[in-house]
Each structure stands twice: as structure tokens, then as C-alpha cells.
Design an enzyme around this catalytic site. Structure first.
Site, PDB file in Angstrom:
ATOM      1  CB  SER A 240      -0.908   0.007   1.222  1.00 38.57           C
ATOM      2  OG  SER A 240      -0.126   0.310   2.366  1.00 38.57           O
ATOM      3  CE  LYS A 241      -1.060   7.937  -1.891  1.00 41.94           C
ATOM      4  NZ  LYS A 241      -2.235   8.698  -2.119  1.00 41.94           N
TER       5      LYS A 241
END
Ligand code: GLU
Length: 468
Positions: A240-241
Site C-alpha cells: 500500500s501507499k
């Protein structure tokens, strides 16, 4: 069999790394088997649709060199065809109109929870006569899922996976406003586009069971499936980010080469022995579904960077210059033929010191800068402290043979003997500060040889006058 693979992204704004890997696997399988790789944009969510998002995907594919066959298909544009299939299923008694109101469905959901019924919808319209239809409700179309037995997916990665059919809902294929659902559209499009192999993330495995219900109802061929585990972050959690950049284009902007990214994504969930560096050609030759990983691969930024460094080292200098031109320009540096000649002459060290194209530009920037340079504080001080040495250097240069890459080292060694007790560092430090404005750079004697006597003298003169 004429292999046809597909890449059907939903345009969400950018090309996600996971999507890029899926595209890559599908592209490779098609190319490895003399098949076709088709692209379909799953653009049915009109509220969120934007052409820019589609373009970002196309740019991502182009950058990675994943060329597709035929025209890109719009799923939205095929809605009539999806409705036609729903109608056929209705006509054949394999689907039915359901007139439940949202309130009724809510009650059913609650009821399923309390009674333990495996599906929310209780199939109440499955066998009802349409004459009982209420006039004020626009119906949805539901497919008749099998009531007993099992649905089995033979997956190239997951092996045989099955689900009891009681678990499969009579799910909706056409909404009450006549729009087809994702489940229907995907199956119809894959069939019509001749897709034989579906390689995608294992988050779609559950969908595969439902899709099979439609495929079976239509009597179509079941494609070969390969559901790959998703990419995880370095900590083993879903990528994820917070782990780092998610979009392919961000990696491009950070100075990664397309070939390095291609190689890295390939290795992220697929292996050919212990090979780490795999060219496109080799990948096409070697790619097979049986070597896809069965457990999630962790994204390893350091590995990607090292791979990139390797690809930079192996790159032809002209192609590196072509790729970095826009980066130089963003920094306000134009690379004239003279500068290109400098960079070309100094390429080995520049490549060795660069893990990304941005680093390459940073390392090479001093060759391209116009005078006066900007000086780091420490460099400015070094110039101030070594004015005599630098002035002596100018005189020595003026009476010596013109500097070249080959004779620079012997020249400065001699100069160090004459002016710095033989200490090359005492000569190199102020020279570096004067030529680059910095305290670290490529080997400065070689750089001086590449710049040549005239440029070196102007840089030293300029450094002396800027740092008094
Ligand atoms: N549009 C889906 C996605 O972007 C892919 C559907 C599929 O591969 O069947 O996740």
C-alpha cells in the site's frame, strides 16, 4: 489452441504496480505462445469515469513495452451485447426477473443471518410466474445458480479450488435500470474477445465461481485460470501507499528504466531458477504459468534499485542521454553536442554511480552547467582556502600539453609533487570544488581531462572570482 490473454483494468486514475504486473504476465504468456494480448477498459462506472485515467493506463502499458493486439475495447460500449446475453438467458429459462423491493431484500438479509442460510437472497422469484409481478417495481435479472453440487475451478496457481453451490447466490446480471453487472460484462467480453487464459490477482478468485455459472449457462468454454497472489510490502502486509509508490508512472518519474521495471515485476511472483537479470527476450522464451509463485511476493525497493543500477550500467549512452534530456531540461540544463561529448566520455563512472536516472543527471549535471556555478558552502570555503594552489594550477595548465582523459592523471600527479608534497588529495579537493561546485563527484582528474584545458581554466578562474 490460439492463446488469447487479456488485461481488463478499471480506470482508477493511475496504473497500479499490481495491475502492471498482471498486464505483464498476460502479455508474456501471449507472446510466449504466439498468441494475442488484448486490452479492455472496464469503464462501466460512468460516475467516476475519466479519459485521463484511461490514458494513464495506456501510457503505463506503452512505457513497459506491453503492446496489445487489435483495438482497445470499451466495456461500456458493449452494454447492448451484455443485455442481449441476459435476454438469451431469460429466454432459455436460465435467468429470471426478480421484483423484490429493497425493503424485502433487507428482511431477507437479516433472515439469512439468523437462520444461517448461506446466501442473502432466498430465490423467491426463481420459480414464480411473471404474472405475479408487481406493477410498481422495475425488476432486476438474476441468474439461476445451480442448487446443489460443487463449482470447481482448476487453477494453474491455486490448484483445484471448489465451492459448494449453496454458497453461490442467484446473483444479479442486469440491474433494474437495464445496466449489466460487472459479473455479466466480464464473462461476455472475455468470451467474445476469444480469451483463452485469464491471469489475474487472487482477489478475483471468488468472482471466478460466479463467472463460471454464467459461462456454464451459456455453454461456453471455460478459460484457463491463473490467480496470482497479490503483491505485499516489504513487511509482508498488503502493498500500500505507506510502503511506497503505487503507480507505475511514479517509478518512471523517480528515474527507473522501463526494462528494469519489467524485469523486477516479472521476478515479483515468477521465477526462472535463480536468475535475477532476465531480458525481455529471455522472459518471452521462458515464461510459463507453472513457475508463477504460490505465495505473495514482497516488494523489495532495494532490489529494484539494484536492478535499475544494473540496467543503467548496461545501457547504451545515447539511449541514456535521450531518456535523461527532459530531466536535464527540467533542471534548466541544456545538453548541447559539447556536453553530450563530455557525458559520453565520462559515461563509465557516471553509470557506476547512478542507481536511477535522476542520480545520473545529478552526477552529470556539472558537465552541463554554465558559469558561474553555484557553490556548496564547503566547496566555496575550499576554494577560498586554496587560492594559491588553484592559481598555480592555471599556470601549470597553460604551459602543459592540452589535458586529455589519458594524460590528466600523470599531469596532476606531477602538479601535486611540485605544489602539494605529492598529496593528490590536496590538489583534488580544490579542483573538484572549482569544477563542480561540490565536495563529491566522479573522479575529478578524469573529469578535468574530459573538460579539457580551456574549460578547466575558465572554471578555476570563475571559482576564484566568485569565492574571494
Ligand atoms: N477490472 C478488474 C480490475 O481492474 C479486472 C477484472 C478481471 O481481471 O476479471 O480489477
Amino acid at each position: 489452441m490460439n492463446v488469447v490473454t487479456r488485461f481488463p483494468p478499471s480506470p482508477t486514475g493511475f496504473m497500479h504496480i499490481g495491475n502492471a504486473r498482471t498486464a505483464l504476465f498476460n502479455w508474456l504468456y501471449a507472446r510466449a505462445n504466439g498468441g494475442k494480448f488484448v486490452v479492455r477498459i472496464e469503464d462501466t462506472d460512468r460516475k467516476r469515469h475519466s479519459e485521463e485515467a484511461v490514458e494513464a493506463i495506456i501510457r503505463g502499458l506503452e512505457w513497459l513495452g506491453l503492446n496489445w493486439d487489435g483495438e482497445i475495447v470499451s466495456q461500456f460500449a458493449r452494454a447492448d451485447r451484455h443485455r442481449e446475453v441476459a435476454q438469451q438467458l431469460l429466454d432459455e429459462g436460465k435467468a429470471y426477473y426478480c421484483y423484490c423491493s429493497p425493503e424485502e431484500l433487507e428482511v431477507m438479509r437479516e433472515d439469512a443471518k439468523t437462520t444461517g442460510r448461506p446466501t442473502a437472497y432466498d430465490k423467491r422469484w426463481r420459480d414464480k410466474s411473471p404474472s405475479e409481478a408487481p406493477a410498481d417495481i422495475k425488476p432486476v435479472v438474476r441468474i439461476k445458480a445451480p442448487l446443489s453440487g460443487k463449482t470447481i475451478i482448476k487453477d494453474e496457481v491455486q490448484g483445484e479450488v471448489s465451492v459448494n453451490n449453496e454458497q453461490i447466490d442467484d446473483f444479479i446480471i442486469l440491474r433494474s435500470d437495464g445496466t449489466p453487472t460487472y459479473m455479466l460484462s466480464v464473462v461476455v467480453d472475455d468470451h467474445d474477445m476469444g480469451v483463452t487464459h485469464i491471469i489475474r490477482g487472487d482477489d478475483h478468485l471468488n468472482n471466478a465461481f460466479r463467472q463460471q455459472v454464467i459461462i456454464d449457462a451459456m455453454g461456453w468454454d471455460i478459460p484457463v485460470y491463473a490467480h496470482t497472489p497479490l503483491i505485499h510490502g516489504p513487511d509482508g502486509k498488503k502493498f500500500s501507499k505507506r510502503h511506497g509508490a503505487q503507480s507505475v508512472e511514479e517509478y518512471k518519474e523517480m528515474g527507473y528504466l522501463a526494462d528494469a521495471m519489467f524485469n523486477y515485476l516479472l521476478r515479483l511472483g515468477w521465477a526462472h531458477g535463480d536468475d535475477e537479470i532476465i531480458s525481455r527476450k529471455q522472459a518471452v522464451k521462458w515464461f510459463s504459468l507453472s513457475s508463477l509463485g504460490k505465495s505473495p511476493a514482497n516488494f523489495d525497493f532495494a532490489k529494484l534499485e539494484n536492478l535499475n543500477a544494473n540496467y543503467i550500467k548496461e545501457s547504451d549512452i545515447n539511449s541514456l542521454i535521450e531518456l535523461t534530456k527532459p530531466i536535464f531540461e527540467q533542471k534548466g540544463l541544456t545538453i548541447s553536442d559539447k556536453k553530450i561529448a563530455y557525458i559520453t566520455a565520462g559515461q563509465d563512472e557516471l553509470k557506476n554511480r547512478s542507481k536511477t536516472l535522476l542520480q545520473f543527471v545529478d552526477e552529470a549535471a556539472f558537465y552541463c552547467k554554465a558559469l558561474p556555478l553555484e557553490y556548496e558552502d564547503k566547496a566555496a570555503q575550499t576554494i577560498k582556502d586554496n587560492g594559491d594552489t588553484l592559481r598555480a594550477m592555471i599556470s601549470a595548465l597553460e604551459s602543459a600539453e592540452p589535458l586529455t582523459k589519458e594524460n590528466a592523471m600523470p599531469f596532476f600527479k606531477q602538479f601535486a609533487q611540485d605544489h602539494a608534497d605529492g598529496k593528490l588529495g590536496k590538489v583534488g579537493m580544490p579542483l573538484r570544488a572549482a569544477l563542480t561546485g561540490k565536495t563529491s563527484s566522479v573522479s575529478i582528474f578524469e573529469a578535468a581531462g574530459i573538460l579539457g584545458t580551456e574549460d578547466v581554466i575558465s572554471r578555476i578562474n570563475s571559482a576564484l572570482s566568485q569565492n574571494t
